[in-house]
Design an enzyme around this catalytic site. Sequence first.
Site, PDB file in Angstrom:
ATOM      1  CB  ILE A  12       0.510  -4.731 -16.864  1.00 13.60           C
ATOM      2  CG1 ILE A  12       0.447  -6.198 -16.029  1.00 13.60           C
ATOM      3  CG2 ILE A  12       0.624  -3.662 -15.678  1.00 13.60           C
ATOM      4  CD1 ILE A  12       1.847  -6.540 -15.340  1.00 13.60           C
ATOM      5  CG  ASP A  85     -11.181  -4.945 -15.566  1.00 14.32           C
ATOM      6  OD1 ASP A  85     -11.515  -6.007 -14.820  1.00 14.32           O
ATOM      7  OD2 ASP A  85     -10.608  -3.955 -14.834  1.00 14.32           O
TER       8      ASP A  85
END
Length: 210
Positions: A12, A85
């Site tokens: 993240i 992604d």
Amino acid sequence: MNYHFITIEGNIGAGKTTLSHLLAKKYNARLILEAFADNPFLSKFYENPKQYAFPLELFFMAERYKQLKELIHTKDLFQSVTVTDYLFTKCLLFAKVNLPEEEFRLYQKLFEIIHQQIPQPEILIYLHVPVNKLQSNIRKRNRPYEQSIPDEYLFKIQETYTNYIKQHNLKTLFVDASNADFLGNEKHLQVITDALEKDHDYGQRYLTLP
């Protein structure tokens, strides 16, 4: 550039989407980005992980499946390269961290049924970023529900990714992205594009940015 399906992964806040946009522009590629904001359980998960982890992960798996399944059915004559992604296996990696054992076993059964129908990338670019830099990136992009993610959670995600990459024989560019500035430093992007223009064996190739 011999790769027609490129996936960028990382923790993240690692910069996956930024690099995906740049590579898609460079190679005139079809760009598939994770629609994380559409997940109605995301903000609830960060407030109450135990209650919302299972619906969160199910929703993500369904959406990722829907996006990637379309790759098989839609061919674009003008865009022979696809950049994503996220890796579909991300479903299983996050579920392993977020779900208790019994729920994870159930989730894994569903994943294994679906996973067989999904095209796999020809090459994976993994952006490895230290947790303190991840936290800095997370603060900068200022999504309210991410602002209280603990370091421990990011460490667990990092460890799960790196273990997966070591155990599976994928063509992987493992990038030390500690100081990455793909938007502001052309040399950083050049390292990635130079690597993509070479044929790689299965396994990991480690890249450092200048």
